[in-house]
Design a protein around this motif. Structure first.
Motif, short mmCIF file in Angstrom:
data_model
loop_
_atom_site.label_atom_id
_atom_site.label_comp_id
_atom_site.label_asym_id
_atom_site.label_seq_id
_atom_site.Cartn_x
_atom_site.Cartn_y
_atom_site.Cartn_z
N VAL A 174 0.79 -1.24 0.00
CA VAL A 174 0.00 0.00 0.00
C VAL A 174 0.82 1.28 0.00
O VAL A 174 0.25 2.37 0.02
N GLN A 175 2.15 1.20 -0.07
CA GLN A 175 2.97 2.39 0.14
C GLN A 175 2.74 3.49 -0.88
O GLN A 175 2.99 4.66 -0.60
N ASP A 176 2.25 3.18 -2.06
CA ASP A 176 2.00 4.21 -3.07
C ASP A 176 0.52 4.48 -3.27
O ASP A 176 0.11 5.03 -4.29
N SER A 177 -0.30 4.10 -2.30
CA SER A 177 -1.75 4.24 -2.44
C SER A 177 -2.31 5.27 -1.46
O SER A 177 -1.61 5.74 -0.56
N GLU A 178 -3.58 5.60 -1.64
CA GLU A 178 -4.22 6.56 -0.74
C GLU A 178 -4.49 5.97 0.64
O GLU A 178 -4.88 6.70 1.56
N ILE A 179 -4.25 4.68 0.82
CA ILE A 179 -4.44 4.05 2.13
C ILE A 179 -3.52 4.68 3.17
O ILE A 179 -3.87 4.74 4.36
N ILE A 180 -2.37 5.17 2.75
CA ILE A 180 -1.44 5.74 3.73
C ILE A 180 -1.65 7.23 3.95
O ILE A 180 -0.88 7.88 4.64
N ARG A 181 -2.73 7.78 3.39
CA ARG A 181 -3.06 9.18 3.64
C ARG A 181 -4.06 9.26 4.79
O ARG A 181 -5.03 8.50 4.83
N PRO A 182 -3.87 10.18 5.73
CA PRO A 182 -4.76 10.26 6.91
C PRO A 182 -6.07 10.97 6.59
O PRO A 182 -6.37 12.03 7.13
N ALA A 183 -6.83 10.38 5.70
CA ALA A 183 -8.12 10.95 5.32
C ALA A 183 -9.09 9.81 5.07
O ALA A 183 -8.69 8.67 4.81
N ASP A 184 -10.39 10.13 5.17
CA ASP A 184 -11.40 9.12 4.92
C ASP A 184 -11.36 8.68 3.46
O ASP A 184 -11.16 9.50 2.56
N ILE A 185 -11.52 7.38 3.22
CA ILE A 185 -11.60 6.84 1.87
C ILE A 185 -13.06 6.50 1.61
O ILE A 185 -13.57 5.50 2.14
N VAL A 186 -13.72 7.34 0.86
CA VAL A 186 -15.17 7.21 0.70
C VAL A 186 -15.56 5.84 0.17
O VAL A 186 -16.50 5.21 0.65
N ARG A 187 -14.83 5.34 -0.82
CA ARG A 187 -15.20 4.05 -1.40
C ARG A 187 -14.66 2.88 -0.59
O ARG A 187 -14.97 1.72 -0.87
N GLY A 188 -13.85 3.16 0.41
CA GLY A 188 -13.37 2.13 1.31
C GLY A 188 -12.01 1.57 0.94
O GLY A 188 -11.66 1.46 -0.25
N ALA A 189 -11.23 1.23 1.98
CA ALA A 189 -9.89 0.68 1.74
C ALA A 189 -9.96 -0.66 1.03
O ALA A 189 -9.06 -1.01 0.26
N ASN A 190 -11.02 -1.43 1.28
CA ASN A 190 -11.16 -2.72 0.60
C ASN A 190 -11.23 -2.54 -0.91
O ASN A 190 -10.66 -3.33 -1.68
N GLN A 191 -11.95 -1.51 -1.35
CA GLN A 191 -12.07 -1.25 -2.79
C GLN A 191 -10.72 -0.82 -3.35
O GLN A 191 -10.36 -1.20 -4.47
N VAL A 192 -9.98 -0.04 -2.59
CA VAL A 192 -8.64 0.37 -3.04
C VAL A 192 -7.75 -0.86 -3.23
O VAL A 192 -7.04 -0.99 -4.23
N LEU A 193 -7.80 -1.78 -2.27
CA LEU A 193 -7.02 -3.01 -2.41
C LEU A 193 -7.44 -3.78 -3.66
O LEU A 193 -6.59 -4.31 -4.39
N SER A 194 -8.73 -3.85 -3.92
CA SER A 194 -9.22 -4.55 -5.11
C SER A 194 -8.67 -3.92 -6.37
O SER A 194 -8.26 -4.61 -7.31
N GLU A 195 -8.68 -2.59 -6.42
CA GLU A 195 -8.18 -1.88 -7.61
C GLU A 195 -6.70 -2.13 -7.84
O GLU A 195 -6.21 -2.04 -8.97
#
Length: 251
Positions: free
Chosen positions: A154-175
């Motif tokens: 996840v080091q290059d993803s929005e998961i490491i930003r301290p903000a809410d992920i509207v679509r969810g971290a699970n969706q980010v992982l899927s992408e």
């Protein structure tokens, strides 16, 4: 004696003789009624505070607490919505609607605790990103959610930003190619750590439930460990099960 006083007050609350928002008798009134010292009466009242039944509002006294637990549904991540009619009715009955939600988010890079590293199959020295959240209702902390991810993923993803992920971290992982297809859930009931008590503003004696979910991608790789800490006086944990109609009836 303090246990007897606490038992009597608890019974009055349970039967509705003293209702939500009502003030309990004063320390002086309880001392006179039970022939007990003020210290004994305070110990009895503190017992009810620790159980989540009353709240102190000095100097006005102690008041019966409104108990509106938050529904925690471990199944909801992988299930389509809406749920069954029965589950929808239950959720509505215990809804947080009408209360103001809030969450604070902090993201750090850490060498995870040994139990988390083991669940993520990380070697000693390998790092994880952890998203730490405190969720509140009407300004009262309701639960903690600390979610760990292998930093290499996840080091290059929005998961490491301290903000809410509207679509969810699970969706980010899927992408990113790490769609979770199964999870292992663990539930523990225990007393909180000092740090948890501080973050959740818990009174002495309040137990917590710890829900640990390890999510796995299609290749069997663990990609996420979410640790939720749920105060026992603020939650109802709800599961819904449905039998496959083709399964044999072994009941």
């Amino acid at each position: 004696m303090y246990q007897q006083i606490a038992d009597a007050l608890r019974e009055q609350i349970a039967t509705g003789a003293v209702g939500v928002g009502d003030r309990l008798p004063t320390e002086a009134e309880l001392s006179e009624k039970y022939g007990a010292g003020r210290g004994t009466v305070r110990q009895a009242l503190q017992t009810l505070v620790n159980e989540g039944l009353v709240v102190p509002a000095r100097p006005r006294g102690y008041f019966v607490r409104e108990r509106r637990p938050m529904v925690f549904r471990p199944q909801e991540e992988f299930r389509a919505r809406p749920y069954s009619e029965e589950m929808d009715a239950f959720v509505t009955e215990h809804s947080a609607d009408g209360r103001e939600p809030h969450q604070s988010i902090d993201v750090t890079i850490v060498e995870p605790p040994a139990d988390i590293a083991k669940r993520l199959n990380l070697e000693p020295g390998q790092l994880a990103a952890v998203r730490r959240r405190i969720r509140s209702l009407d300004g009262e902390p309701f639960n903690l959610n600390d979610t760990y991810f292998p930093l290499s993923i996840v080091q290059d993803s929005e998961i490491i930003r301290p903000a809410d992920i509207v679509r969810g971290a699970n969706q980010v992982l899927s992408e990113m190619g790490y769609r979770q297809v199964r999870a292992i859930d663990e539930l523990y009931v225990r007393m909180p750590t000092p740090e948890e008590s501080k973050r959740l503003q818990l009174g002495a004696g309040t137990p917590v439930a710890q829900h640990v979910r390890t999510g796995y991608a299609e290749n069997g790789c663990p990609v996420r460990v979410a640790v939720s800490i749920l105060p026992g006086d603020r939650h109802v944990i709800t599961y819904e099960q449905e039998r496959d109609p083709e399964d044999a009836d072994n009941a």
